[in-house]
Write a protein that holds these residues in place. Structure first.
Motif, PDB file in Angstrom:
ATOM      1  N   ALA A  65       0.822  -1.211   0.000  1.00 36.41           N
ATOM      2  CA  ALA A  65       0.000   0.000   0.000  1.00 36.41           C
ATOM      3  C   ALA A  65       0.859   1.266   0.000  1.00 36.41           C
ATOM      4  CB  ALA A  65      -0.948  -0.011   1.190  1.00 36.41           C
ATOM      5  N   TRP A  66       1.988   1.243   0.702  1.00 34.57           N
ATOM      6  CA  TRP A  66       2.814   2.451   0.773  1.00 34.57           C
ATOM      7  C   TRP A  66       3.393   2.815  -0.584  1.00 34.57           C
ATOM      8  CZ3 TRP A  66       8.055   2.668  -0.287  1.00 34.57           C
ATOM      9  CH2 TRP A  66       8.745   1.460  -0.324  1.00 34.57           C
ATOM     10  N   VAL A  67       3.745   1.815  -1.387  1.00 30.02           N
ATOM     11  CA  VAL A  67       4.272   2.081  -2.736  1.00 30.02           C
ATOM     12  C   VAL A  67       3.174   2.676  -3.602  1.00 30.02           C
ATOM     13  CG1 VAL A  67       5.221   1.026  -4.838  1.00 30.02           C
ATOM     14  CG2 VAL A  67       6.023   0.276  -2.588  1.00 30.02           C
ATOM     15  N   VAL A  68       2.000   2.082  -3.541  1.00 27.67           N
ATOM     16  CA  VAL A  68       0.865   2.571  -4.321  1.00 27.67           C
ATOM     17  C   VAL A  68       0.502   3.991  -3.894  1.00 27.67           C
ATOM     18  CG1 VAL A  68      -1.569   2.198  -4.878  1.00 27.67           C
ATOM     19  CG2 VAL A  68       0.013   0.258  -4.802  1.00 27.67           C
ATOM     20  N   ALA A  69       0.551   4.271  -2.594  1.00 21.60           N
ATOM     21  CA  ALA A  69       0.235   5.617  -2.100  1.00 21.60           C
ATOM     22  C   ALA A  69       1.186   6.657  -2.685  1.00 21.60           C
ATOM     23  CB  ALA A  69       0.270   5.642  -0.577  1.00 21.60           C
ATOM     24  N   ILE A  70       2.466   6.350  -2.743  1.00 18.55           N
ATOM     25  CA  ILE A  70       3.450   7.278  -3.316  1.00 18.55           C
ATOM     26  C   ILE A  70       3.153   7.502  -4.800  1.00 18.55           C
ATOM     27  CG2 ILE A  70       5.887   7.558  -3.954  1.00 18.55           C
ATOM     28  CD1 ILE A  70       6.561   6.172  -1.257  1.00 18.55           C
ATOM     29  N   ILE A  71       2.854   6.429  -5.523  1.00 16.25           N
ATOM     30  CA  ILE A  71       2.564   6.538  -6.955  1.00 16.25           C
ATOM     31  C   ILE A  71       1.318   7.392  -7.178  1.00 16.25           C
ATOM     32  CG2 ILE A  71       1.850   5.250  -9.004  1.00 16.25           C
ATOM     33  CD1 ILE A  71       3.716   2.955  -7.963  1.00 16.25           C
ATOM     34  N   VAL A  72       0.267   7.135  -6.411  1.00 14.83           N
ATOM     35  CA  VAL A  72      -0.984   7.897  -6.563  1.00 14.83           C
ATOM     36  C   VAL A  72      -0.758   9.371  -6.221  1.00 14.83           C
ATOM     37  CG1 VAL A  72      -3.320   8.204  -5.635  1.00 14.83           C
ATOM     38  CG2 VAL A  72      -2.511   5.926  -6.228  1.00 14.83           C
ATOM     39  N   CYS A  73      -0.046   9.658  -5.138  1.00 18.10           N
ATOM     40  CA  CYS A  73       0.223  11.045  -4.755  1.00 18.10           C
ATOM     41  C   CYS A  73       1.006  11.774  -5.841  1.00 18.10           C
ATOM     42  CB  CYS A  73       0.973  11.107  -3.426  1.00 18.10           C
ATOM     43  SG  CYS A  73      -0.055  10.678  -2.010  1.00 18.10           S
ATOM     44  N   ARG A  74       1.999  11.128  -6.411  1.00 20.04           N
ATOM     45  CA  ARG A  74       2.782  11.751  -7.487  1.00 20.04           C
ATOM     46  C   ARG A  74       1.899  12.031  -8.689  1.00 20.04           C
ATOM     47  NH1 ARG A  74       3.707  11.278 -12.972  1.00 20.04           N
ATOM     48  NH2 ARG A  74       5.841  11.734 -13.528  1.00 20.04           N
ATOM     49  N   GLU A  75       1.059  11.069  -9.062  1.00 16.04           N
ATOM     50  CA  GLU A  75       0.181  11.254 -10.227  1.00 16.04           C
ATOM     51  C   GLU A  75      -0.751  12.440 -10.011  1.00 16.04           C
ATOM     52  OE1 GLU A  75       0.663   9.837 -12.999  1.00 16.04           O
ATOM     53  OE2 GLU A  75       1.875   8.113 -12.447  1.00 16.04           O
ATOM     54  N   LEU A  76      -1.322  12.554  -8.819  1.00 15.41           N
ATOM     55  CA  LEU A  76      -2.217  13.670  -8.519  1.00 15.41           C
ATOM     56  C   LEU A  76      -1.466  15.000  -8.537  1.00 15.41           C
ATOM     57  CD1 LEU A  76      -4.377  12.090  -5.662  1.00 15.41           C
ATOM     58  CD2 LEU A  76      -5.095  12.584  -8.009  1.00 15.41           C
ATOM     59  N   ALA A  77      -0.270  15.015  -7.958  1.00 20.88           N
ATOM     60  CA  ALA A  77       0.517  16.254  -7.909  1.00 20.88           C
ATOM     61  C   ALA A  77       0.915  16.721  -9.307  1.00 20.88           C
ATOM     62  CB  ALA A  77       1.753  16.050  -7.034  1.00 20.88           C
ATOM     63  N   VAL A  78       1.394  15.816 -10.140  1.00 16.97           N
ATOM     64  CA  VAL A  78       1.818  16.192 -11.497  1.00 16.97           C
ATOM     65  C   VAL A  78       0.610  16.587 -12.348  1.00 16.97           C
ATOM     66  CG1 VAL A  78       2.897  15.337 -13.627  1.00 16.97           C
ATOM     67  CG2 VAL A  78       3.982  14.913 -11.419  1.00 16.97           C
ATOM     68  N   THR A  79      -0.515  15.921 -12.168  1.00 17.64           N
ATOM     69  CA  THR A  79      -1.732  16.306 -12.887  1.00 17.64           C
ATOM     70  C   THR A  79      -2.151  17.717 -12.496  1.00 17.64           C
ATOM     71  OG1 THR A  79      -2.459  14.016 -13.096  1.00 17.64           O
ATOM     72  CG2 THR A  79      -4.155  15.715 -13.311  1.00 17.64           C
ATOM     73  N   GLY A  80      -2.102  18.016 -11.200  1.00 14.86           N
ATOM     74  CA  GLY A  80      -2.408  19.371 -10.733  1.00 14.86           C
ATOM     75  C   GLY A  80      -1.451  20.402 -11.310  1.00 14.86           C
ATOM     76  N   LEU A  81      -0.155  20.065 -11.350  1.00 18.15           N
ATOM     77  CA  LEU A  81       0.852  20.955 -11.924  1.00 18.15           C
ATOM     78  C   LEU A  81       0.561  21.216 -13.397  1.00 18.15           C
ATOM     79  CD1 LEU A  81       3.529  22.518 -11.646  1.00 18.15           C
ATOM     80  CD2 LEU A  81       4.711  20.363 -12.187  1.00 18.15           C
ATOM     81  N   ARG A  82       0.209  20.170 -14.122  1.00 15.36           N
ATOM     82  CA  ARG A  82      -0.121  20.332 -15.546  1.00 15.36           C
ATOM     83  C   ARG A  82      -1.298  21.293 -15.739  1.00 15.36           C
ATOM     84  NH1 ARG A  82       1.398  14.392 -16.762  1.00 15.36           N
ATOM     85  NH2 ARG A  82       3.145  14.735 -18.172  1.00 15.36           N
ATOM     86  N   LEU A  83      -2.320  21.137 -14.905  1.00 16.11           N
ATOM     87  CA  LEU A  83      -3.487  22.011 -14.998  1.00 16.11           C
ATOM     88  C   LEU A  83      -3.114  23.459 -14.682  1.00 16.11           C
ATOM     89  CD1 LEU A  83      -6.188  19.764 -13.288  1.00 16.11           C
ATOM     90  CD2 LEU A  83      -6.043  20.359 -15.711  1.00 16.11           C
ATOM     91  N   LEU A  84      -2.302  23.650 -13.660  1.00 14.00           N
ATOM     92  CA  LEU A  84      -1.875  24.988 -13.267  1.00 14.00           C
ATOM     93  C   LEU A  84      -1.057  25.649 -14.372  1.00 14.00           C
ATOM     94  CD1 LEU A  84      -1.996  26.966 -10.892  1.00 14.00           C
ATOM     95  CD2 LEU A  84       0.084  25.907 -10.015  1.00 14.00           C
TER      96      LEU A  84
END
Length: 192
Positions: free
Chosen positions: A105-124
Motif C-alpha cells: 500500500a505504501w508504494v501505491v500511495a506514493i505513486i498515486v500522490c505523485r500522479e495527482l501532484a503532477v496532474t495538478g501541476l499540468r493544470l496549473l
C-alpha cells in the motif's frame, strides 16, 4: 470522433471489464506453465490491461503522425491512463495469496500522490501560462515500468518480476515527479 479518440474511449470502456475480472476471482481453475500456476481470471485481466495499455501507445502515435491531436484527446488520454493504472493498483493492494500481497500500500500511495501532484501541476501550467507539460524520458520510463509491473504482478506465481518492476517504477515515479516540479517551480514564484 477520430481514430485516436476512439482508442482512448475504448481504453476507458475496458476499465469496467478489467474491474469485473478482478472482482470475480474464480476459486478454481488455473493455467500451469511449467511450475508456474496462473489463475485464469488474473491471466485474462492481465491481457485486458495489456491491450488497454497498448491503446495508450497507439492512440498517441496515430494522433501525432496524422496530426489528429484534439482537445478531447489532450483531456481524455491522460485521464484514461490514470484511471486504468490507479484502478489496477487499488486492486493489487487487495489481492493476495498465502505468500505475498501483490503490491504494498505504501508504494501505491506514493505513486498515486505523485500522479495527482503532477496532474495538478499540468493544470496549473496550462491555466496560467498556456503551457503543456510534456512527458520526459523519466516519466516515460515510469509509465512503461508501471504498466509492465501491473501485468506481471497479476500473474500470481511470477509476481517477483512484477515486484522488481514496481520498485523500478517507484524510483522513476519519485525522480520524474521531482524533475517536473523542479523545472516548473517558476509557476509558484510570488504566490506563496
Amino acid at each position: 470522433m477520430n481514430l485516436p479518440n476512439k482508442l482512448t474511449t475504448l481504453r476507458i470502456f475496458m476499465i469496467p471489464v478489467f474491474i469485473l475480472l478482478l472482482i470475480f476471482q474464480w476459486p478454481v481453475g488455473f493455467l500451469v506453465l511449467g511450475s508456474t500456476k496462473i489463475f485464469w481470471c488474473n491471466l485474462v485481466a492481465a491481457i485486458v490491461f495489456a491491450l488497454a495499455s497498448f491503446t495508450d501507445y497507439l492512440d498517441g502515435h496515430i494522433a501525432r503522425k496524422r496530426g489528429l491531436v484534439t482537445n478531447f484527446g489532450k483531456f481524455a488520454d491522460p485521464l484514461a491512463d490514470k484511471m486504468l493504472t490507479m484502478t489496477a493498483f487499488v486492486f493489487l493492494i487487495t489481492l493476495n495469496n498465502s505468500q505475498h500481497t501483490y503490491a504494498p500500500a505504501w508504494v501505491v500511495a506514493i505513486i498515486v500522490c505523485r500522479e495527482l501532484a503532477v496532474t495538478g501541476l499540468r493544470l496549473l501550467l496550462a491555466e496560467n501560462k498556456g503551457q503543456v507539460l510534456a512527458a520526459k524520458m523519466p516519466g516515460k520510463i515510469k509509465t512503461t515500468t508501471q504498466m509492465l509491473a501491473i501485468i506481471f504482478l497479476l500473474l500470481s506465481d511470477i509476481y517477483y518480476i512484477g515486484t522488481i518492476l514496481l520498485y523500478i517504477c517507484l524510483v522513476f515515479t519519485i525522480y520524474s515527479g521531482y524533475d517536473y516540479f523542479k523545472n516548473s517551480w517558476h509557476i509558484f514564484k510570488g504566490s506563496m
